[in-house]
Design a protein around this motif. Structure first.
Motif, PDB file in Angstrom:
ATOM      1  N   ALA A 182       0.862  -1.177   0.000  1.00  0.00           N
ATOM      2  CA  ALA A 182       0.000   0.000   0.000  1.00  0.00           C
ATOM      3  C   ALA A 182       0.901   1.230   0.000  1.00  0.00           C
ATOM      4  O   ALA A 182       2.091   1.144   0.320  1.00  0.00           O
ATOM      5  CB  ALA A 182      -0.925  -0.005   1.211  1.00  0.00           C
ATOM      6  N   VAL A 183       0.341   2.377  -0.378  1.00  0.00           N
ATOM      7  CA  VAL A 183       1.149   3.583  -0.562  1.00  0.00           C
ATOM      8  C   VAL A 183       0.510   4.758   0.159  1.00  0.00           C
ATOM      9  O   VAL A 183      -0.707   4.967   0.078  1.00  0.00           O
ATOM     10  CB  VAL A 183       1.301   3.931  -2.059  1.00  0.00           C
ATOM     11  N   LEU A 184       1.327   5.532   0.871  1.00  0.00           N
ATOM     12  CA  LEU A 184       0.915   6.806   1.447  1.00  0.00           C
ATOM     13  C   LEU A 184       1.683   7.905   0.728  1.00  0.00           C
ATOM     14  O   LEU A 184       2.909   7.840   0.618  1.00  0.00           O
ATOM     15  CB  LEU A 184       1.183   6.853   2.948  1.00  0.00           C
ATOM     16  N   GLU A 185       0.952   8.901   0.216  1.00  0.00           N
ATOM     17  CA  GLU A 185       1.562  10.019  -0.495  1.00  0.00           C
ATOM     18  C   GLU A 185       1.292  11.318   0.255  1.00  0.00           C
ATOM     19  O   GLU A 185       0.184  11.533   0.742  1.00  0.00           O
ATOM     20  CB  GLU A 185       1.016  10.138  -1.914  1.00  0.00           C
ATOM     21  N   VAL A 186       2.313  12.165   0.335  1.00  0.00           N
ATOM     22  CA  VAL A 186       2.185  13.499   0.920  1.00  0.00           C
ATOM     23  C   VAL A 186       2.555  14.505  -0.165  1.00  0.00           C
ATOM     24  O   VAL A 186       3.673  14.468  -0.700  1.00  0.00           O
ATOM     25  CB  VAL A 186       3.096  13.673   2.146  1.00  0.00           C
ATOM     26  N   LYS A 187       1.630  15.410  -0.495  1.00  0.00           N
ATOM     27  CA  LYS A 187       1.852  16.384  -1.551  1.00  0.00           C
ATOM     28  C   LYS A 187       1.735  17.786  -0.977  1.00  0.00           C
ATOM     29  O   LYS A 187       0.800  18.085  -0.240  1.00  0.00           O
ATOM     30  CB  LYS A 187       0.848  16.191  -2.687  1.00  0.00           C
ATOM     31  N   GLY A 188       2.697  18.622  -1.315  1.00  0.00           N
ATOM     32  CA  GLY A 188       2.705  20.003  -0.834  1.00  0.00           C
ATOM     33  C   GLY A 188       4.111  20.548  -0.882  1.00  0.00           C
ATOM     34  O   GLY A 188       4.899  20.189  -1.748  1.00  0.00           O
ATOM     35  N   THR A 189       4.435  21.407   0.049  1.00  0.00           N
ATOM     36  CA  THR A 189       5.772  22.019   0.084  1.00  0.00           C
ATOM     37  C   THR A 189       6.714  21.311   1.036  1.00  0.00           C
ATOM     38  O   THR A 189       7.893  21.645   1.099  1.00  0.00           O
ATOM     39  CB  THR A 189       5.659  23.495   0.508  1.00  0.00           C
ATOM     40  N   LEU A 190       6.223  20.312   1.780  1.00  0.00           N
ATOM     41  CA  LEU A 190       7.056  19.623   2.762  1.00  0.00           C
ATOM     42  C   LEU A 190       8.026  18.663   2.092  1.00  0.00           C
ATOM     43  O   LEU A 190       7.776  18.157   0.999  1.00  0.00           O
ATOM     44  CB  LEU A 190       6.174  18.842   3.749  1.00  0.00           C
TER      45      LEU A 190
END
Length: 243
Positions: A182-190
């Protein structure tokens, strides 16, 4: 451009991860959960896939994307053609609304000239893309979306990643078995996992540059049991001149 950070983990923990995120984050106000459908395009030599496999600094991804009810049969009408470009960790995505609905695309053979011509809508919109590219396969998974309240980062958990349909001119068969990840994605400026999500790390997350397209492609060819890699399936001539 924004940043995209990916973590993989065992699918057995997916329900617990989603529940924990629901406790510390806000559900996405527009699309909290949906099944995601992506039709991936590539050159006959798989040039776009090789950019990812070789960890090229510049990478391009061409796909059609639409959405449906979680584990259901109803599909939304809107279908978007996307050109996703990555320069290192930064990404940029352009999208064009297509003149067909999700159900029509789903029920159209991947060898159809209609689907082969869809990338031309990028050119009409002034978006550069590599040519020629052809439909390879449809990838499907369930996505739960959240917003981190402290940073505004968008967070997604993807599970049940599998390939229900392939283009038989390029790929011998499909494989409905989900990937063992499974995959967790974090999108933004971090550039790191948000502080409010540190409790999630107890589920043994692994940070990596994971590609669903690459992982599913390799699973398909491993599943055929035919040695020599995917190059043995590359056709001598594109199939899209045929009906």
């Amino acid at each position: 451009m924004s940043n995209e950070i990916k973590y993989t983990f065992a699918p057995a923990f997916a329900r617990a991860v989603v529940d924990l995120l629901g406790a510390v984050c806000r559900p996405d106000p527009a699309f909290p959960a949906a099944d995601v459908f992506s039709l991936y395009y590539d050159t006959p030599a798989r040039d776009l896939l090789e950019e990812k496999r070789n960890s090229d600094y510049l990478k391009t991804k061409i796909r059609c994307r639409w959405y449906g009810a979680v584990r259901g049969t109803a599909m939304e009408r809107a279908v978007f053609l996307e050109a996703k470009r990555k320069e290192g960790a930064a990404r940029d995505k352009a999208r064009v609304l297509l003149p067909l609905d999700g159900a029509t695309l789903w029920n159209t053979p991947l060898t159809s000239p209609l689907l082969c011509r869809l990338p031309e809508h990028l050119a009409e919109a002034g978006i550069p893309f590599p040519r020629p590219v052809f439909p390879m396969f449809i990838l499907r998974y369930t996505r739960h979306r959240f917003i981190d309240p402290a940073t505004g980062a968008r967070i997604a958990v993807d599970t049940g990643i599998h390939v229900p349909r392939t283009n038989p001119a390029f790929i011998a068969r499909h494989n409905p078995t989900p990937l063992p990840v499974a995959v967790l994605e974090v999108k933004g400026t971090l550039r790191e996992l948000p502080r409010s999500l540190h409790a999630v790390s107890t589920f043994h997350f692994r940070r990596e540059t994971f590609s669903k397209y690459l992982a599913c492609h390799d699973m398909l060819f491993c599943s055929t049991g035919i040695p020599g890699g995917y190059t043995c399936f590359a056709p001598a001539a594109p199939p899209c001149g045929q009906t």
